[in-house]
Design an enzyme around this catalytic site. Sequence first.
Site, PDB file in Angstrom:
ATOM      1  CG  HIS A  79      -0.504   0.414   2.490  1.00  0.00           C
ATOM      2  ND1 HIS A  79      -0.167  -0.460   3.496  1.00  0.00           N
ATOM      3  CD2 HIS A  79      -0.289   1.644   3.002  1.00  0.00           C
ATOM      4  CE1 HIS A  79       0.227   0.215   4.549  1.00  0.00           C
ATOM      5  NE2 HIS A  79       0.168   1.495   4.289  1.00  0.00           N
ATOM      6  CG  ASP A 125       0.038  -3.891   2.752  1.00  0.00           C
ATOM      7  OD1 ASP A 125       0.525  -3.388   1.717  1.00  0.00           O
ATOM      8  OD2 ASP A 125      -0.230  -3.233   3.783  1.00  0.00           O
ATOM      9  CD  GLN A 215      -2.643   6.474  10.717  1.00  0.00           C
ATOM     10  OE1 GLN A 215      -2.646   7.080  11.771  1.00  0.00           O
ATOM     11  NE2 GLN A 215      -3.244   5.312  10.555  1.00  0.00           N
ATOM     12  N   GLY A 216       2.447   6.435   8.882  1.00  0.00           N
ATOM     13  CA  GLY A 216       3.830   6.745   8.541  1.00  0.00           C
ATOM     14  C   GLY A 216       4.796   5.633   8.939  1.00  0.00           C
ATOM     15  CG  ASP A 217       5.127   4.010  12.686  1.00  0.00           C
ATOM     16  OD1 ASP A 217       6.209   4.618  12.583  1.00  0.00           O
ATOM     17  OD2 ASP A 217       4.345   4.155  13.644  1.00  0.00           O
ATOM     18  CB  SER A 218       2.566   1.874   6.416  1.00  0.00           C
ATOM     19  OG  SER A 218       1.323   1.661   6.991  1.00  0.00           O
TER      20      SER A 218
HETATM   21  N1  ARG Z   1      -1.401   2.330   7.329  1.00  0.00           N
HETATM   22  C1  ARG Z   1      -0.500   3.033   8.188  1.00  0.00           C
HETATM   23  C2  ARG Z   1       0.599   3.649   7.341  1.00  0.00           C
HETATM   24  O1  ARG Z   1       0.395   3.756   6.147  1.00  0.00           O
HETATM   25  C3  ARG Z   1      -0.014   2.182   9.325  1.00  0.00           C
HETATM   26  C4  ARG Z   1      -1.058   2.078  10.338  1.00  0.00           C
HETATM   27  C5  ARG Z   1      -0.720   1.178  11.463  1.00  0.00           C
HETATM   28  N2  ARG Z   1      -1.797   1.292  12.373  1.00  0.00           N
HETATM   29  C6  ARG Z   1      -1.852   0.706  13.554  1.00  0.00           C
HETATM   30  N3  ARG Z   1      -2.842   0.963  14.345  1.00  0.00           N
HETATM   31  N4  ARG Z   1      -0.902  -0.126  13.927  1.00  0.00           N
HETATM   32  O2  ARG Z   1       1.561   4.183   7.833  1.00  0.00           O
END
Ligand code: ARG
Length: 263
Positions: A79, A125, A215-218
């Site tokens: 993603h 993913d 967000q941003g850790d993905s």
């Molecule tokens: N989708 C998020 C990203 O793009 C990561 C989210 C992780 N969320 C969580 N609750 N662990 O950075």
Amino acid sequence: MSGLTRARKAAAVVAATAAAAATALISAPSAVAAPQPIVGGTTTTTSAYPFMMQITDASQDQFCGGTLVSPTKVVTAAHCMVGETTSSVRVVGGRTYLNGTNGTVARVSRIWIHPDYTRVTRGDDVAVLTLSTSMPYTPAPYVSSSDTSVYAAGTTTRVLGWGTTSSGGSSSNQLRTATVPTVSDASCRGSYGSRYVQSDMVCAGYSSGGVDTCQGDSGGPLLIGGRLAGITSWGDGCAAAGYPGVYTRLTTFSDAVTAQVRG
Ligand code: ARG
């Protein structure tokens, strides 16, 4: 600038409901009192985790994490790569701070996205980037397809990233890390229902919340026993009680990753 860049990828997260956000505020007062990316974690460095890569745009604004698994191969989330091209992305190693200019910047010559990937809640993913130039850092080992027992419920895992302090919040300038226990498949299915695809995902977090990726850790690593075993993928809100982080179950994809690493 970078906030917007990250918001672009954060959009991939399943929208946090107001209820989930309210739950986080009630159940994780310490995280609210001192919000921190990788909620509940501590600062660290790329010297401590040399395989930890920033995935950035051409302006070197970070929007995802990645893990160096060979001198020219980086594992990240599918993603993170949606809409990206080999000319739009950079991989930055050896840079602990988002506002740093040190380390090694590599261009990308190939982006492999799992061919079945559609959206984070359907699994698959995973992506592998091929770098145009080698990274002078020690890669991380990763699990093999037969290592399925590593995810046993309650196992300690380590997560890393520069992600936000809360859904829609701002990022940490310094790399952060935290440890979170794996959650059983039954429990994670209880949290997320059919969005939890057991074959492709694994959950990690405390039942009371308070520690999580955001967000941003993905795209960044979930490590078990020092090996890459998961990829930060999604969750409802961040660090909310009853809603653990969801990670790509790498044992399911390690053969596909290896084919890309060798190819
Ligand atoms: N989708 C998020 C990203 O793009 C990561 C989210 C992780 N969320 C969580 N609750 N662990 O950075």
